[in-house]
Scaffold this motif. Structure first.
Motif, mmCIF file in Angstrom:
data_model
loop_
_atom_site.group_PDB
_atom_site.id
_atom_site.type_symbol
_atom_site.label_atom_id
_atom_site.label_comp_id
_atom_site.label_asym_id
_atom_site.label_seq_id
_atom_site.Cartn_x
_atom_site.Cartn_y
_atom_site.Cartn_z
ATOM 1 N N ASP A 130 -47.327 -18.837 -37.505
ATOM 2 C CA ASP A 130 -48.019 -20.108 -36.666
ATOM 3 C C ASP A 130 -48.975 -19.618 -35.624
ATOM 4 O O ASP A 130 -48.844 -18.540 -35.047
ATOM 5 C CB ASP A 130 -47.188 -21.111 -36.120
ATOM 6 N N PHE A 131 -50.180 -20.305 -35.221
ATOM 7 C CA PHE A 131 -51.218 -19.971 -34.459
ATOM 8 C C PHE A 131 -50.573 -20.699 -33.021
ATOM 9 O O PHE A 131 -51.473 -20.092 -32.020
ATOM 10 C CB PHE A 131 -52.411 -20.297 -34.673
ATOM 11 N N SER A 132 -49.736 -21.415 -33.074
ATOM 12 C CA SER A 132 -49.225 -21.939 -31.685
ATOM 13 C C SER A 132 -48.315 -21.275 -31.111
ATOM 14 O O SER A 132 -47.023 -21.260 -31.634
ATOM 15 C CB SER A 132 -48.940 -23.695 -31.860
ATOM 16 N N GLY B 52 -51.318 -40.227 -29.288
ATOM 17 C CA GLY B 52 -49.887 -40.069 -29.488
ATOM 18 C C GLY B 52 -49.919 -38.761 -30.610
ATOM 19 O O GLY B 52 -50.546 -38.027 -30.995
ATOM 20 N N THR B 53 -48.562 -39.018 -31.079
ATOM 21 C CA THR B 53 -48.036 -37.882 -32.130
ATOM 22 C C THR B 53 -47.107 -38.667 -33.310
ATOM 23 O O THR B 53 -47.001 -39.849 -33.028
ATOM 24 C CB THR B 53 -47.562 -36.789 -31.555
ATOM 25 N N TYR B 54 -46.785 -37.921 -34.139
ATOM 26 C CA TYR B 54 -45.932 -38.507 -35.283
ATOM 27 C C TYR B 54 -44.510 -38.917 -34.996
ATOM 28 O O TYR B 54 -43.767 -39.147 -35.882
ATOM 29 C CB TYR B 54 -46.428 -38.032 -36.790
ATOM 30 N N VAL B 55 -44.160 -38.442 -33.758
ATOM 31 C CA VAL B 55 -42.553 -38.538 -33.459
ATOM 32 C C VAL B 55 -42.655 -39.603 -32.376
ATOM 33 O O VAL B 55 -43.631 -39.665 -31.646
ATOM 34 C CB VAL B 55 -41.964 -37.189 -33.151
ATOM 35 N N ASP B 56 -41.482 -40.178 -32.153
ATOM 36 C CA ASP B 56 -41.329 -41.076 -30.942
ATOM 37 C C ASP B 56 -41.040 -40.121 -29.636
ATOM 38 O O ASP B 56 -40.232 -39.148 -29.412
ATOM 39 C CB ASP B 56 -39.970 -41.892 -31.057
ATOM 40 N N THR B 57 -41.799 -40.414 -28.832
ATOM 41 C CA THR B 57 -41.876 -39.506 -27.495
ATOM 42 C C THR B 57 -42.642 -40.526 -26.415
ATOM 43 O O THR B 57 -43.502 -41.281 -26.587
ATOM 44 C CB THR B 57 -42.681 -38.293 -27.700
ATOM 45 N N ASP B 58 -42.182 -40.260 -25.139
ATOM 46 C CA ASP B 58 -42.868 -40.867 -24.187
ATOM 47 C C ASP B 58 -43.964 -40.072 -23.422
ATOM 48 O O ASP B 58 -44.442 -40.410 -22.352
ATOM 49 C CB ASP B 58 -41.728 -41.143 -22.968
ATOM 50 N N HIS B 59 -43.878 -38.878 -23.993
ATOM 51 C CA HIS B 59 -44.972 -37.986 -23.135
ATOM 52 C C HIS B 59 -46.529 -38.436 -23.239
ATOM 53 O O HIS B 59 -46.870 -38.788 -24.558
ATOM 54 C CB HIS B 59 -45.058 -36.542 -24.002
ATOM 55 N N GLN B 60 -47.076 -38.410 -22.479
ATOM 56 C CA GLN B 60 -48.603 -38.902 -22.341
ATOM 57 C C GLN B 60 -49.581 -37.565 -22.560
ATOM 58 O O GLN B 60 -49.569 -36.585 -21.640
ATOM 59 C CB GLN B 60 -48.903 -39.296 -21.087
ATOM 60 N N PHE B 61 -50.042 -37.479 -23.547
ATOM 61 C CA PHE B 61 -50.573 -36.178 -24.226
ATOM 62 C C PHE B 61 -52.061 -36.256 -23.328
ATOM 63 O O PHE B 61 -52.769 -37.101 -23.450
ATOM 64 C CB PHE B 61 -50.849 -36.286 -25.612
ATOM 65 N N GLN B 62 -52.642 -34.762 -23.192
ATOM 66 C CA GLN B 62 -53.747 -34.642 -22.584
ATOM 67 C C GLN B 62 -54.818 -34.156 -23.466
ATOM 68 O O GLN B 62 -55.914 -34.301 -23.580
ATOM 69 C CB GLN B 62 -53.719 -33.837 -21.593
ATOM 70 N N HIS B 63 -54.204 -33.073 -24.597
ATOM 71 C CA HIS B 63 -55.113 -32.648 -25.294
ATOM 72 C C HIS B 63 -55.043 -33.232 -26.662
ATOM 73 O O HIS B 63 -54.046 -33.151 -27.559
ATOM 74 C CB HIS B 63 -54.668 -31.084 -25.718
ATOM 75 N N THR B 64 -55.927 -34.368 -27.086
ATOM 76 C CA THR B 64 -55.673 -35.246 -27.910
ATOM 77 C C THR B 64 -56.748 -35.234 -29.141
ATOM 78 O O THR B 64 -56.553 -36.108 -30.172
ATOM 79 C CB THR B 64 -56.053 -36.657 -27.303
ATOM 80 N N VAL B 65 -57.572 -34.149 -29.036
ATOM 81 C CA VAL B 65 -58.812 -33.996 -30.072
ATOM 82 C C VAL B 65 -58.429 -33.123 -31.034
ATOM 83 O O VAL B 65 -57.617 -32.198 -30.649
ATOM 84 C CB VAL B 65 -60.193 -33.655 -29.324
ATOM 85 N N THR B 66 -58.532 -33.428 -32.328
ATOM 86 C CA THR B 66 -58.375 -32.559 -33.304
ATOM 87 C C THR B 66 -59.474 -32.238 -34.434
ATOM 88 O O THR B 66 -60.276 -33.164 -34.511
ATOM 89 C CB THR B 66 -56.912 -32.854 -34.335
ATOM 90 N N ARG C 266 -55.349 -25.601 -31.288
ATOM 91 C CA ARG C 266 -54.164 -24.828 -30.758
ATOM 92 C C ARG C 266 -53.535 -25.634 -29.439
ATOM 93 O O ARG C 266 -52.329 -25.989 -29.377
ATOM 94 C CB ARG C 266 -54.353 -23.477 -30.294
ATOM 95 N N ALA C 267 -54.660 -26.154 -28.497
ATOM 96 C CA ALA C 267 -54.216 -26.833 -27.461
ATOM 97 C C ALA C 267 -53.413 -28.180 -27.912
ATOM 98 O O ALA C 267 -52.426 -28.481 -27.145
ATOM 99 C CB ALA C 267 -55.483 -27.240 -26.517
#
Length: 274
Positions: free
Chosen positions: A81-83, A192-206, A9-10
């Motif tokens: 959705d859970f999010s 990262g994620t599967y879209v183009d983004t400049d965001h620097q993700f903090q919650h990267t574990v799945t 969820r994070a």
């Protein structure tokens, strides 16, 4: 083991705004063109058929682009959705698109507890099942939501694709991850994620699971549903194996070299007996 729901969820809460802002999901196209459908739902049209007037629920709806698209085909939609952040974006999209869609926050396994009544259509789209540890519990939940005669419509990434080693650079298609459902999750830490983004993700574990096609079919049958269709496709809606895929005119991706070697996705349909 760390609770998979909390971890995942994070991750999805952080991804959702980046996804909504990306050109890949195309929020502006939904707002500006009342006839616009997501590429995923457009691909599904030949098998979906006429859903006008049907009461439908979209499980694991994320930010709602497929949900709005199904609504535009005339169905009475609910998204789940859970999010919470994903649903915030889904509600914003629904408002911009002029769609009246209730969105409910819940773990999919608890869907029966939070949704009222029964549904003519349960829809689940690409990239949903891998977040669930038990395909049997998922099928039982789907069966509990369907009205007699109601239909399950599932299009998903093929478990063979999910088992592939996607970061190879030598052109070889190799099975690397589990194909069959395991008790323990596969734990990934990807920046990262599967879209183009400049965001620097903090919650990267799945925490993720694969489910064999036979396990999915058996779970659906054991839940009391009748299988009415199973089609394997030679395309997928995203660049699943970078460097080895080509984008088609319809927006789908497939292996550049001999795509017939790999089942990319599948569509499964089933009905609840009357």
């Amino acid at each position: 083991m760390t609770d998979y729901l909390t971890v995942n969820r994070a991750n999805w809460d952080e991804r959702a705004p980046a996804h909504a802002a990306s050109a890949d999901y195309g929020f502006d196209r939904f707002a500006n063109d009342p006839s616009h459908l997501s590429d995923v739902v457009r691909f599904d049209l030949p098998r979906l058929g006429d859903i006008a007037g049907q009461r439908a629920v979209h499980l694991q709806c994320h930010i709602g682009t497929d949900t709005v698209s199904l609504s535009r085909l005339g169905a009475e939609l609910t998204g789940l959705d859970f999010s919470g952040e994903s649903l915030k974006q889904a509600r914003a999209l629904s408002e911009r698109a002029g769609a009246d869609i209730p969105f409910v926050q819940s773990d999919v396994y608890a869907a029966r507890d939070v949704l009222d009544g029964e549904f003519d259509l349960v829809y689940t789209g690409i990239g949903a099942l891998g977040w669930l540890p038990s395909i049997k519990r998922w099928a039982e939940t789907v069966a509990s939501l369907l009205a007699p005669g109601g239909r399950l419509f599932l299009r998903e990434g093929h478990p063979v694709l999910w088992a592939c080693e996607y970061e190879r650079t030598d052109g070889i298609i190799a099975l690397h991850e589990p194909y069959f459902e395991q008790a323990a999750p596969q734990i990934y830490d990807e920046p990262g994620t599967y879209v183009d983004t400049d965001h620097q993700f903090q919650h990267t574990v799945t925490h993720e699971w694969n489910h064999a096609l036979s396990e999915i079919v058996t779970a659906v049958l054991d839940s009391g549903l009748t299988l009415t269709g199973l089609v394997e496709h030679q395309s997928v809606p995203w660049n699943a194996l970078p460097g080895r895929m080509t984008k088609r005119p319809d927006g789908e991706w497939q292996l550049t070299d001999r795509p017939e070697r790999l089942p990319h996705t599948y569509t499964l349909q089933a009905r609840k007996p009357i």
